[in-house]
Design a protein around this motif. Structure first.
Motif, PDB file in Angstrom:
ATOM      1  N   ILE A 143       0.833  -1.204   0.000  1.00 12.77           N
ATOM      2  CA  ILE A 143       0.000   0.000   0.000  1.00 12.77           C
ATOM      3  C   ILE A 143       0.863   1.248   0.000  1.00 12.77           C
ATOM      4  CG2 ILE A 143      -1.672   1.352   1.327  1.00 12.77           C
ATOM      5  CD1 ILE A 143      -2.812  -1.291   2.362  1.00 12.77           C
ATOM      6  N   PHE A 187     -10.251   5.314  -7.071  1.00 19.00           N
ATOM      7  CA  PHE A 187      -9.960   3.960  -6.597  1.00 19.00           C
ATOM      8  C   PHE A 187     -10.557   2.886  -7.491  1.00 19.00           C
ATOM      9  CE2 PHE A 187      -9.637   6.512  -2.665  1.00 19.00           C
ATOM     10  CZ  PHE A 187      -8.355   6.145  -2.264  1.00 19.00           C
ATOM     11  N   SER A 220      -4.647  -1.214  -3.408  1.00 15.21           N
ATOM     12  CA  SER A 220      -4.328  -0.665  -2.088  1.00 15.21           C
ATOM     13  C   SER A 220      -5.568  -0.555  -1.215  1.00 15.21           C
ATOM     14  CB  SER A 220      -3.663   0.710  -2.235  1.00 15.21           C
ATOM     15  OG  SER A 220      -2.419   0.602  -2.898  1.00 15.21           O
ATOM     16  N   ARG A 221      -6.662  -0.045  -1.776  1.00 17.74           N
ATOM     17  CA  ARG A 221      -7.893   0.063  -0.979  1.00 17.74           C
ATOM     18  C   ARG A 221      -8.408  -1.317  -0.598  1.00 17.74           C
ATOM     19  NH1 ARG A 221     -13.114   3.884  -2.069  1.00 17.74           N
ATOM     20  NH2 ARG A 221     -11.906   5.263  -0.706  1.00 17.74           N
ATOM     21  N   ASP A 222      -8.309  -2.282  -1.506  1.00 16.85           N
ATOM     22  CA  ASP A 222      -8.771  -3.634  -1.209  1.00 16.85           C
ATOM     23  C   ASP A 222      -7.944  -4.245  -0.074  1.00 16.85           C
ATOM     24  OD1 ASP A 222     -10.334  -6.099  -1.857  1.00 16.85           O
ATOM     25  OD2 ASP A 222      -8.353  -6.865  -2.363  1.00 16.85           O
ATOM     26  N   THR A 234      -8.930  -2.691   3.244  1.00 19.11           N
ATOM     27  CA  THR A 234     -10.202  -3.233   3.722  1.00 19.11           C
ATOM     28  C   THR A 234     -10.017  -4.613   4.321  1.00 19.11           C
ATOM     29  OG1 THR A 234     -11.404  -1.971   2.031  1.00 19.11           O
ATOM     30  CG2 THR A 234     -12.550  -3.824   3.050  1.00 19.11           C
ATOM     31  N   GLN A 278      -9.144   1.502   6.389  1.00 21.31           N
ATOM     32  CA  GLN A 278      -9.753   2.332   5.352  1.00 21.31           C
ATOM     33  C   GLN A 278      -8.669   3.110   4.629  1.00 21.31           C
ATOM     34  OE1 GLN A 278     -12.493   4.749   7.663  1.00 21.31           O
ATOM     35  NE2 GLN A 278     -14.230   3.488   7.045  1.00 21.31           N
ATOM     36  N   LEU A 279      -8.909   3.376   3.348  1.00 19.89           N
ATOM     37  CA  LEU A 279      -8.015   4.228   2.563  1.00 19.89           C
ATOM     38  C   LEU A 279      -8.855   5.297   1.900  1.00 19.89           C
ATOM     39  CD1 LEU A 279      -5.237   4.897   1.441  1.00 19.89           C
ATOM     40  CD2 LEU A 279      -5.653   3.284  -0.427  1.00 19.89           C
ATOM     41  N   GLN A 280      -8.565   6.559   2.221  1.00 20.23           N
ATOM     42  CA  GLN A 280      -9.323   7.682   1.694  1.00 20.23           C
ATOM     43  C   GLN A 280      -8.368   8.724   1.133  1.00 20.23           C
ATOM     44  OE1 GLN A 280     -11.391   8.600   5.377  1.00 20.23           O
ATOM     45  NE2 GLN A 280     -13.275   7.618   4.636  1.00 20.23           N
ATOM     46  N   PHE A 305      -3.404  11.047   0.829  1.00 23.03           N
ATOM     47  CA  PHE A 305      -4.033   9.751   1.005  1.00 23.03           C
ATOM     48  C   PHE A 305      -3.870   9.341   2.466  1.00 23.03           C
ATOM     49  CE2 PHE A 305      -3.453   9.926  -3.505  1.00 23.03           C
ATOM     50  CZ  PHE A 305      -4.508   9.205  -4.043  1.00 23.03           C
ATOM     51  N   LEU A 357      -4.424   6.392   5.250  1.00 19.93           N
ATOM     52  CA  LEU A 357      -4.636   4.968   5.540  1.00 19.93           C
ATOM     53  C   LEU A 357      -4.812   4.807   7.047  1.00 19.93           C
ATOM     54  CD1 LEU A 357      -4.520   1.885   4.863  1.00 19.93           C
ATOM     55  CD2 LEU A 357      -2.027   2.062   5.171  1.00 19.93           C
TER      56      LEU A 357
END
Length: 260
Positions: free
Chosen positions: A152, A205, A225-227, A230, A235-237, A253, A255
């Motif tokens: 990530i 994403f 990375s978001r997967d 999770t 969380q990745l925003q 970003f 995390l």
């Protein structure tokens, strides 16, 4: 896809090289990144040879640059990166290219980041950027898979380098969230680039989405990375120019990962 003619068996679509069966909605994969199991095995075998040579050279470099030399960390970092790549290759060989289940464990975030930061700083220097890390000395352990966490951060930092004009400022910042009763730790990767256009923020994403097609890549890094975030219970925003405090530029970003 055109219908098969009567009496002719319809060929199956090639499977995506990314994602495991049952791991979500099927993706429409560009043919340029699909390959057979035999091609994958050949590729893994061919990659292992130069990787072994690099590992040997890294050990030789450490002998030439003893621990008291200020450049000793270079050989050590190369050896660590080779070990990381060897572990990834072994994982793919065991699973025919399907990523293994994550191994969540208590992780001392500050310790692992201190191992990776010299590599990020060296890459930033070669690309004309300045990399800065802000890591508190006392952090609670997080629950994470170290290889997934590394993937990530590699993706986020590589994107920051790629989309930030040189010379740029790249910052890695770590802090518990919330401050009074922390239940998570947040790792932020921020840059001084032009930011992400508001209409692209909702799609950033999405698999295969590329905000700037002129940049290299397949548009999978942020989706993967978001997967992974999770799967680790995190969380990745992202927020970007126009969505941040006045006077700030670039993208950030964030995390967040649960405590162990």
């Amino acid at each position: 896809m055109p219908r098969a003619r009567k009496g002719v068996q319809q060929e199956r679509e090639p499977e995506s090289a990314w994602g495991a069966e049952g791991g979500g909605d099927p993706l429409t994969t560009p043919s340029a990144i699909t390959f057979s199991s035999q091609q994958l095995s050949t590729l893994l075998h061919e990659v292992r040879n130069p990787l072994t040579a690099l590992n040997t050279l890294a050990k030789l470099l450490q002998k030439r640059l003893p621990p008291e030399d200020r450049n000793h960390w270079i050989g050590l970092s190369i050896e660590q990166e080779c070990k990381h790549l060897q572990d990834l290759l072994l994982e793919f060989e065991r699973s025919d290219g399907i990523p293994a289940t994550l191994q969540l464990q208590p992780l001392a975030l500050a310790d692992v980041l201190q191992e990776w930061i010299p590599v990020y700083q060296a890459v930033a220097e070669t690309q004309g950027h300045h990399f800065q890390a802000e890591i508190p000395s006392h952090l609670p352990e997080i629950q994470a898979d170290p290889r997934a966490l590394r993937q990530i951060l590699d993706n986020l930092i590589d994107n920051a380098y790629k989309y930030t004009p040189s010379p740029g400022q790249i910052q890695l910042r770590v802090e518990p969230q919330p401050h009074n009763t922390p239940t998570r730790v947040e790792v932020s990767i921020c840059d001084s680039g032009p930011g992400i256009h508001p209409e692209n923020l909702e799609r950033i994403f999405d698999p295969f989405f590329r905000a700037d097609p002129s940049k290299p890549g397949q548009g999978l890094g942020l989706a993967i990375s978001r997967d992974l975030a999770t799967q680790m219970g995190g969380q990745l925003q992202v927020d970007s120019s126009g969505h941040r405090e006045p006077g700030q530029q670039g993208s950030c970003f964030r995390l967040s990962l649960p405590l162990a």
